[in-house]
Design an enzyme around this catalytic site. Structure first.
Site, short mmCIF file in Angstrom:
data_model
loop_
_atom_site.label_atom_id
_atom_site.label_comp_id
_atom_site.label_asym_id
_atom_site.label_seq_id
_atom_site.Cartn_x
_atom_site.Cartn_y
_atom_site.Cartn_z
N ASP A 60 2.30 1.30 33.95
CA ASP A 60 1.19 1.04 33.47
C ASP A 60 0.99 2.14 32.34
OD1 ASP A 60 -1.42 1.00 32.39
OD2 ASP A 60 -2.16 0.38 34.20
N VAL A 61 1.07 1.83 31.24
CA VAL A 61 1.04 3.21 30.26
C VAL A 61 -0.22 4.04 30.05
CG1 VAL A 61 3.10 2.64 28.60
CG2 VAL A 61 0.75 1.67 28.13
N ASN A 87 5.65 0.09 22.36
CA ASN A 87 5.03 -0.90 21.75
C ASN A 87 3.98 -1.46 22.46
OD1 ASN A 87 5.50 -3.87 20.48
ND2 ASN A 87 6.01 -4.14 22.63
N TYR A 154 -9.55 -2.02 18.15
CA TYR A 154 -7.94 -2.20 17.82
C TYR A 154 -7.64 -1.16 16.62
CZ TYR A 154 -3.71 -4.54 16.92
OH TYR A 154 -2.21 -4.62 16.64
N LYS A 158 -5.08 2.15 16.53
CA LYS A 158 -3.91 2.06 15.54
C LYS A 158 -3.97 3.17 14.57
CE LYS A 158 -1.84 -1.40 17.68
NZ LYS A 158 -0.51 -0.97 18.49
N THR A 189 3.49 -14.00 17.36
CA THR A 189 2.98 -13.67 18.83
C THR A 189 1.68 -14.15 19.09
OG1 THR A 189 1.96 -11.71 19.09
CG2 THR A 189 4.19 -11.64 18.77
#
Ligand code: NAP
Length: 249
Positions: A60-61, A87, A154, A158, A189
């Site tokens: 779990d990053v 990623n 988001y 980013k 995706t």
């Protein structure tokens, strides 16, 4: 075989772009280690890649000790780490700023920005003491390059990845660690589907919404990641490669 003999870690390796990148790296000779939280999905991706050169590790990053353990495991099992693709990401909180729940905001920042920081911290710590390496962070064209309504968390996360990438590149190029980012546009995706939208609906929407008339194939994003991670990009660091076919040009 651009990556013959190299060990590559891909966070979010069972997902769309991560999996395509893992396939592409393995085809070019790398041993790939896919990291994420869903062990079933990771095992499935490893089986799909096959060739005896794929492995997976639970991570779990967002968790500092898990990110450290992830890198330790790769090195202990495979004897090194030469390439890392950070990623793992989530779209998370969607809606106008005033309506975003503070907890949902924190979650997006934790995965997309802190997760990249924690992963890089431990990847670099290993690489700089062992002959260097290359890192590619997966950002997005939403953030530094373009804007979309209702995606503030988001976009902010980013944009943060972009600045973090440039700063880390400057900090560690003298250590032999080359760090870059890619900023894909809408890719094939589930993340690029609007709520309730099918792939066919999305294809119809993209015909007019995107200059290219379509989403990116995940292999097209992977191709950019591979180039940045390869020796062909040996004098490229601190770069953010936009892969959106002029969507934010
Ligand atoms: P995806 O298929 O949902 O893959 C995301 C991956 O991230 C999953 O495998 C997930 O695995 C992993 N992940 C999420 N939270 C994690 C955590 N806390 N720790 C470890 N792994 C975690 O999404 P995708 O579309 O391939 O996106 C990959 C990257 O590309 C993301 O960073 C995304 O923001 C970026 N991107 C995507 C698009 C697009 O249109 N698809 C466009 C621009 C940028 P687990 O659930 O197993 O943890």
């Amino acid at each position: 075989m651009m990556f013959d003999g190299r060990i590559a870690l891909i966070t979010g390796g069972a997902g769309g772009i991560g999996r395509a990148t893992a396939h592409a790296l393995a085809r070019e000779g790398a041993t790939v280690v896919l990291a994420g939280r869903d062990l079933t999905a990771l095992a499935d991706a490893v089986k799909e890649i096959g060739s005896g050169r794929a492995d997976h590790v639970a991570a779990d990053v967002t968790d500092a000790s898990s990110a450290a353990q992830m890198v330790e495991t790769v090195v202990a099992r495979h004897g090194g780490l030469h390439v890392a693709v950070n990623n793992a990401g989530v779209l998370g909180a969607v809606g106008p700023v005033a309506d975003i729940d503070a907890g949902a905001w924190d979650e997006v920042l934790a995965v997309n920005l802190t997760g990249v920081f924690l992963s890089m911290k431990h990847e670099i710590a290993h690489m700089r003491g062992h002959g260097g390496g290359t890192i590619v962070n997966v950002s997005s064209n939403i953030g530094t390059h373009g804007r979309r309504p209702a995606l503030a968390a988001y976009a902010a996360s980013k944009a943060g990845v972009g600045v973090l990438t440039r700063t880390a590149a400057l900090d560690h190029i003298a250590d032999g660690v080359r760090i870059n980012a890619v900023s894909p546009g809408a890719s094939d995706t589930p993340m690029s589907l609007l709520p309730g939208e099918s792939r066919e609906d999305r294809a119809e929407r993209m015909r007019t919404a995107a200059p290219s008339g379509r989403v990116a194939e995940t292999s097209e994003v992977a191709a950019g990641i591979l180039w940045l991670a390869s020796d062909a990009a040996s004098h490229v660091a601190g770069h953010d490669l936009v892969i959106d076919c002029a969507a934010t040009a």
